[in-house]
Write a protein that holds these residues in place. Structure first.
Motif, PDB file in Angstrom:
ATOM      1  N   ALA A   1       0.927  -1.133   0.028  1.00 33.85           N
ATOM      2  CA  ALA A   1       0.141  -0.049   0.068  1.00 33.85           C
ATOM      3  C   ALA A   1       0.917   1.158  -0.137  1.00 33.85           C
ATOM      4  O   ALA A   1       0.394   2.159  -0.624  1.00 33.85           O
ATOM      5  CB  ALA A   1      -0.879   0.093   1.261  1.00 33.85           C
ATOM      6  N   VAL A   2       2.129   1.055   0.775  1.00 32.86           N
ATOM      7  CA  VAL A   2       2.747   2.270   0.714  1.00 32.86           C
ATOM      8  C   VAL A   2       3.972   2.376  -0.185  1.00 32.86           C
ATOM      9  O   VAL A   2       5.217   2.918  -0.235  1.00 32.86           O
ATOM     10  CB  VAL A   2       3.355   2.661   2.396  1.00 32.86           C
ATOM     11  N   ARG A   3       3.957   1.285  -1.062  1.00 33.87           N
ATOM     12  CA  ARG A   3       4.907   1.000  -2.316  1.00 33.87           C
ATOM     13  C   ARG A   3       6.453   0.688  -1.571  1.00 33.87           C
ATOM     14  O   ARG A   3       7.263   1.509  -2.130  1.00 33.87           O
ATOM     15  CB  ARG A   3       4.968   2.225  -3.142  1.00 33.87           C
ATOM     16  N   MET A   4       6.543  -0.097  -0.813  1.00 30.45           N
ATOM     17  CA  MET A   4       7.706  -0.459  -0.362  1.00 30.45           C
ATOM     18  C   MET A   4       7.821  -2.154  -0.494  1.00 30.45           C
ATOM     19  O   MET A   4       6.836  -2.705  -0.283  1.00 30.45           O
ATOM     20  CB  MET A   4       7.844  -0.153   1.320  1.00 30.45           C
ATOM     21  N   LYS A   5       9.119  -2.526  -0.222  1.00 27.91           N
ATOM     22  CA  LYS A   5       9.442  -4.009  -0.030  1.00 27.91           C
ATOM     23  C   LYS A   5       8.825  -4.246   1.570  1.00 27.91           C
ATOM     24  O   LYS A   5       9.070  -3.540   2.299  1.00 27.91           O
ATOM     25  CB  LYS A   5      10.712  -4.150  -0.418  1.00 27.91           C
ATOM     26  N   SER A   6       8.614  -5.703   1.788  1.00 31.75           N
ATOM     27  CA  SER A   6       8.184  -5.890   2.898  1.00 31.75           C
ATOM     28  C   SER A   6       9.531  -5.371   4.113  1.00 31.75           C
ATOM     29  O   SER A   6       9.305  -4.935   5.130  1.00 31.75           O
ATOM     30  CB  SER A   6       7.839  -7.388   3.355  1.00 31.75           C
ATOM     31  N   SER A   7      10.727  -6.007   3.609  1.00 30.46           N
ATOM     32  CA  SER A   7      12.056  -5.933   4.390  1.00 30.46           C
ATOM     33  C   SER A   7      11.982  -4.233   4.709  1.00 30.46           C
ATOM     34  O   SER A   7      12.451  -3.853   5.907  1.00 30.46           O
ATOM     35  CB  SER A   7      12.990  -6.366   3.861  1.00 30.46           C
ATOM     36  N   GLN A   8      11.782  -3.369   3.749  1.00 31.85           N
ATOM     37  CA  GLN A   8      11.906  -1.844   3.950  1.00 31.85           C
ATOM     38  C   GLN A   8      11.060  -1.495   4.836  1.00 31.85           C
ATOM     39  O   GLN A   8      11.317  -0.569   5.783  1.00 31.85           O
ATOM     40  CB  GLN A   8      12.009  -1.270   2.379  1.00 31.85           C
ATOM     41  N   PHE A   9       9.693  -2.020   4.618  1.00 32.12           N
ATOM     42  CA  PHE A   9       8.683  -1.510   5.613  1.00 32.12           C
ATOM     43  C   PHE A   9       8.911  -1.929   7.251  1.00 32.12           C
ATOM     44  O   PHE A   9       8.839  -1.132   7.960  1.00 32.12           O
ATOM     45  CB  PHE A   9       7.438  -2.140   5.160  1.00 32.12           C
TER      46      PHE A   9
ATOM     47  N   VAL B   1       5.388  -4.830  16.037  1.00 29.60           N
ATOM     48  CA  VAL B   1       4.483  -3.772  16.492  1.00 29.60           C
ATOM     49  C   VAL B   1       5.214  -2.599  15.700  1.00 29.60           C
ATOM     50  O   VAL B   1       6.584  -2.360  15.355  1.00 29.60           O
ATOM     51  CB  VAL B   1       4.579  -3.637  18.121  1.00 29.60           C
ATOM     52  N   LEU B   2       4.512  -1.334  15.886  1.00 31.55           N
ATOM     53  CA  LEU B   2       4.996  -0.209  15.446  1.00 31.55           C
ATOM     54  C   LEU B   2       6.144   0.644  16.430  1.00 31.55           C
ATOM     55  O   LEU B   2       6.274   0.259  17.442  1.00 31.55           O
ATOM     56  CB  LEU B   2       3.905   0.736  15.410  1.00 31.55           C
ATOM     57  N   ASN B   3       6.892   1.274  15.862  1.00 33.19           N
ATOM     58  CA  ASN B   3       8.198   1.689  16.640  1.00 33.19           C
ATOM     59  C   ASN B   3       7.608   2.819  17.268  1.00 33.19           C
ATOM     60  O   ASN B   3       8.338   3.124  18.323  1.00 33.19           O
ATOM     61  CB  ASN B   3       9.134   2.426  15.448  1.00 33.19           C
ATOM     62  N   GLU B   4       6.418   3.371  17.053  1.00 30.92           N
ATOM     63  CA  GLU B   4       5.963   4.643  17.703  1.00 30.92           C
ATOM     64  C   GLU B   4       4.598   4.892  17.989  1.00 30.92           C
ATOM     65  O   GLU B   4       3.884   4.140  16.820  1.00 30.92           O
ATOM     66  CB  GLU B   4       6.522   5.940  17.078  1.00 30.92           C
ATOM     67  N   ALA B   5       4.124   5.513  18.691  1.00 34.81           N
ATOM     68  CA  ALA B   5       2.713   6.037  18.450  1.00 34.81           C
ATOM     69  C   ALA B   5       2.712   7.553  18.928  1.00 34.81           C
ATOM     70  O   ALA B   5       3.876   8.012  19.365  1.00 34.81           O
ATOM     71  CB  ALA B   5       1.977   5.454  19.976  1.00 34.81           C
ATOM     72  N   PRO B   6       1.659   8.209  18.190  1.00 32.39           N
ATOM     73  CA  PRO B   6       0.636   7.588  17.519  1.00 32.39           C
ATOM     74  C   PRO B   6       1.210   6.941  16.141  1.00 32.39           C
ATOM     75  O   PRO B   6       2.259   6.918  15.790  1.00 32.39           O
ATOM     76  CB  PRO B   6      -0.243   8.863  17.102  1.00 32.39           C
TER      77      PRO B   6
ATOM     78  N   GLU C   1      11.607   0.459   8.542  1.00 33.27           N
ATOM     79  CA  GLU C   1      11.135   1.786   8.772  1.00 33.27           C
ATOM     80  C   GLU C   1      10.136   2.112   9.821  1.00 33.27           C
ATOM     81  O   GLU C   1      10.251   2.892  10.664  1.00 33.27           O
ATOM     82  CB  GLU C   1      10.704   2.386   7.394  1.00 33.27           C
ATOM     83  N   TYR C   2       9.200   1.004   9.956  1.00 31.63           N
ATOM     84  CA  TYR C   2       8.054   1.266  10.880  1.00 31.63           C
ATOM     85  C   TYR C   2       7.853   0.288  11.919  1.00 31.63           C
ATOM     86  O   TYR C   2       7.206   0.499  12.900  1.00 31.63           O
ATOM     87  CB  TYR C   2       6.824   1.038   9.966  1.00 31.63           C
ATOM     88  N   LEU C   3       8.589  -0.921  11.853  1.00 29.87           N
ATOM     89  CA  LEU C   3       8.406  -1.876  12.929  1.00 29.87           C
ATOM     90  C   LEU C   3       9.361  -2.368  13.929  1.00 29.87           C
ATOM     91  O   LEU C   3      10.626  -2.284  13.367  1.00 29.87           O
ATOM     92  CB  LEU C   3       7.593  -3.196  12.140  1.00 29.87           C
ATOM     93  N   HIS C   4       9.226  -2.951  15.018  1.00 22.64           N
ATOM     94  CA  HIS C   4      10.257  -3.790  15.543  1.00 22.64           C
ATOM     95  C   HIS C   4       9.341  -4.931  16.399  1.00 22.64           C
ATOM     96  O   HIS C   4       8.546  -5.122  16.539  1.00 22.64           O
ATOM     97  CB  HIS C   4      10.791  -2.879  16.761  1.00 22.64           C
ATOM     98  N   LEU C   5      10.404  -6.040  16.645  1.00 24.37           N
ATOM     99  CA  LEU C   5       9.908  -6.891  17.575  1.00 24.37           C
ATOM    100  C   LEU C   5       9.540  -6.595  19.069  1.00 24.37           C
ATOM    101  O   LEU C   5      10.629  -6.229  19.585  1.00 24.37           O
ATOM    102  CB  LEU C   5      10.887  -8.356  17.250  1.00 24.37           C
TER     103      LEU C   5
END
Length: 160
Positions: free
Chosen positions: A74-82, A96-101, A85-89
């Motif tokens: 949806a944001v035109r990225m590869k899964s690994s790039q997503f 889960v997301l790196n940040e809130a909101p 940029e956005y997630l951590h274990l």
């Protein structure tokens, strides 16, 4: 929506919600489900989540692999790039997301990836889920996040 007032009231009521959760787990599963699902539909008929979005502002959904692939596309990225940029274990090994909101939440509480959002977002707050008894503890925690869940628990408390 006055989220500060909601948070204070929800925090004050948390011990009662925990006690209610214990009572709910003792109910017959089908009776519990019917009661909670009926209240879910009643409460959400009068709820506009766009006036609140506290879930998107304060918590992260769990991202399964299919969610990651869908969101990345949806944001035109590869899964690994997503992921980078956005997630951590988290401590349980879930993405889960790196940040809130949530970085996909806009100023007017809409989601820029709404059609591709994670399954956990699609199903939130889970009060219409089958086998509700299995997620009573999660729902008790969600009284601290979602005003609609708090309302459902307030109504449950009145009827039990």
């Amino acid at each position: 929506m006055d989220l500060d007032k909601f948070r204070k009231e929800a925090k004050k009521r948390l011990p009662q919600y925990k006690d209610l959760g214990k009572k709910l787990r003792k109910m017959k599963p089908k009776a519990l489900e019917n009661m909670v699902h009926g209240l879910h539909h009643e409460v959400f008929e009068n709820t506009d989540c766009l006036t609140c979005a506290n879930c998107c502002k304060t918590t992260s959904p769990i991202f399964k692999q299919g969610d990651i692939e869908r969101m990345a596309s949806a944001v035109r990225m590869k899964s690994s790039q997503f992921i980078d940029e956005y997630l951590h274990l988290d401590h349980e090994g879930d993405y889960v997301l790196n940040e809130a909101p949530c970085p996909f939440l806009t100023y007017d509480n809409t989601c820029i990836v709404y059609e591709s959002r994670p399954t956990a977002c699609r199903e939130y707050p889970h009060t219409d889920r089958k086998r509700f008894r299995q997620i009573v503890n999660l729902s008790v925690r969600n009284t601290q996040v979602c005003p609609a869940v708090k309302t459902i628990f307030d109504k449950l408390e009145e009827s039990i």
